[in-house]
Design a protein around this motif. Sequence first.
Motif, short mmCIF file in Angstrom:
data_model
loop_
_atom_site.label_atom_id
_atom_site.label_comp_id
_atom_site.label_asym_id
_atom_site.label_seq_id
_atom_site.Cartn_x
_atom_site.Cartn_y
_atom_site.Cartn_z
N TYR A 83 -11.88 29.95 15.66
CA TYR A 83 -10.87 29.94 14.61
C TYR A 83 -9.50 30.02 15.28
N SER A 84 -8.55 29.19 14.84
CA SER A 84 -7.21 29.22 15.42
C SER A 84 -6.15 29.13 14.34
N ASN A 85 -5.12 29.91 14.52
CA ASN A 85 -3.94 29.92 13.66
C ASN A 85 -2.82 29.21 14.41
N ARG A 86 -2.46 28.00 13.94
CA ARG A 86 -1.47 27.19 14.65
C ARG A 86 -0.28 26.88 13.74
N GLY A 87 0.55 25.92 14.18
CA GLY A 87 1.69 25.52 13.36
C GLY A 87 2.95 25.39 14.19
N THR A 88 4.09 25.59 13.54
CA THR A 88 5.38 25.54 14.20
C THR A 88 6.40 26.30 13.36
N LYS A 89 7.51 26.69 13.96
CA LYS A 89 8.59 27.31 13.19
C LYS A 89 9.91 26.63 13.53
N TYR A 90 10.93 26.92 12.73
CA TYR A 90 12.23 26.28 12.89
C TYR A 90 13.31 27.35 12.96
N GLN A 91 14.43 26.98 13.55
CA GLN A 91 15.53 27.93 13.72
C GLN A 91 16.13 28.33 12.37
N ASP A 92 16.68 29.53 12.33
CA ASP A 92 17.36 30.00 11.13
C ASP A 92 18.67 29.23 10.93
N TYR A 93 19.13 29.15 9.69
CA TYR A 93 20.40 28.49 9.42
C TYR A 93 21.06 29.10 8.19
N THR A 94 22.35 28.82 8.04
CA THR A 94 23.12 29.29 6.89
C THR A 94 23.82 28.11 6.23
N TYR A 95 23.53 27.90 4.95
CA TYR A 95 24.17 26.83 4.17
C TYR A 95 25.29 27.46 3.34
N GLU A 96 26.48 26.87 3.44
CA GLU A 96 27.63 27.44 2.74
C GLU A 96 28.41 26.37 2.00
N SER A 97 28.93 26.74 0.83
CA SER A 97 29.91 25.94 0.09
C SER A 97 30.99 26.92 -0.39
N LEU A 98 31.87 26.51 -1.28
CA LEU A 98 32.98 27.35 -1.69
C LEU A 98 32.54 28.65 -2.34
N SER A 99 31.54 28.60 -3.20
CA SER A 99 31.11 29.79 -3.93
C SER A 99 29.64 30.12 -3.72
N TYR A 100 29.02 29.51 -2.73
CA TYR A 100 27.57 29.65 -2.55
C TYR A 100 27.26 29.78 -1.07
N GLN A 101 26.39 30.72 -0.74
CA GLN A 101 25.92 30.89 0.63
C GLN A 101 24.42 31.20 0.61
N GLU A 102 23.67 30.52 1.46
CA GLU A 102 22.23 30.77 1.56
C GLU A 102 21.85 30.92 3.03
N LYS A 103 21.35 32.11 3.39
CA LYS A 103 20.87 32.37 4.75
C LYS A 103 19.34 32.24 4.75
N VAL A 104 18.84 31.29 5.53
CA VAL A 104 17.41 30.99 5.55
C VAL A 104 16.83 31.40 6.90
N SER A 105 15.70 32.09 6.87
CA SER A 105 15.04 32.53 8.10
C SER A 105 13.52 32.43 7.93
N GLY A 106 12.82 32.50 9.05
CA GLY A 106 11.36 32.51 9.02
C GLY A 106 10.73 31.25 8.48
N MET A 107 11.40 30.11 8.63
CA MET A 107 10.85 28.85 8.10
C MET A 107 9.78 28.33 9.06
N GLN A 108 8.55 28.18 8.57
CA GLN A 108 7.46 27.79 9.44
C GLN A 108 6.28 27.20 8.67
N TYR A 109 5.53 26.36 9.38
CA TYR A 109 4.23 25.89 8.92
C TYR A 109 3.16 26.71 9.61
N THR A 110 2.15 27.16 8.86
CA THR A 110 1.02 27.87 9.42
C THR A 110 -0.26 27.11 9.07
#
Length: 226
Positions: A83-110
């Motif tokens: 049995y194996s647990n595989r996948g990949t992950k991606y770097q964290d990023y922050t999306y910003e506009s004038l009145s909106y900010q979204e900090k995304v982390s832990g984005m991955q396929y398992t």
Amino acid sequence: MKKLLFTCLLSCLSLAASAQAESCWRLYPKIGVNLSKFPNDEILLMGAQHDYQLKSRYKHGFTAGAELSYERDVLSATLGLMYSNRGTKYQDYTYESLSYQEKVSGMQYTLHYLEMPLMGGYEIANGLRVKAGVQLGYLLKADFTSSSIITMTADDGVKSIEPNETDIDVMDTFKKVDVCIPVGISYEFSNVVVEARYLIGVTTNSDLVKARNSGFVFTVGYGFDL
């Protein structure tokens, strides 16, 4: 690929057919960790101010199972079920506009696989073997997960903060059967064997992601004579 599978299987059968007094069968229960990723894969996100290019990174996982080994002189052949647990992950990023900010982390396929490695080995020194073969994997489960913190600023300057967790079943995104070529090296002492392998992805595991399963596998096991 069919020729490669047939050649590996024929080599193992030929080795088993030539059994003599110095040969033996052994069972190796194993446990270990994976470091896997989708080589050259990336996610491109379109932002209001600029685009975000998120590259694939190594993701750690878990592996466990057992391998049956036939050993004769300096040669060996093993067939495993892991049995194996595989996948990949991606770097964290922050999306910003004038009145909106979204900090995304832990984005991955398992990806959860049931794997069957078929390998041949050659002992280059006492207890030290080099190995190579072919591995078939069957996909049991696939998930996409991420975490985010969303901050919104109203016209009066009041900010609202909202955490968000994403966990999506993506079984339909990935192919059920995966083929890799494992190459590695192992060392055995007093029936304890430690092994490192690198998996070279052969098949594309998804038409959407267009990536291959590749990465490192590190295991420790114990051999029982049969």
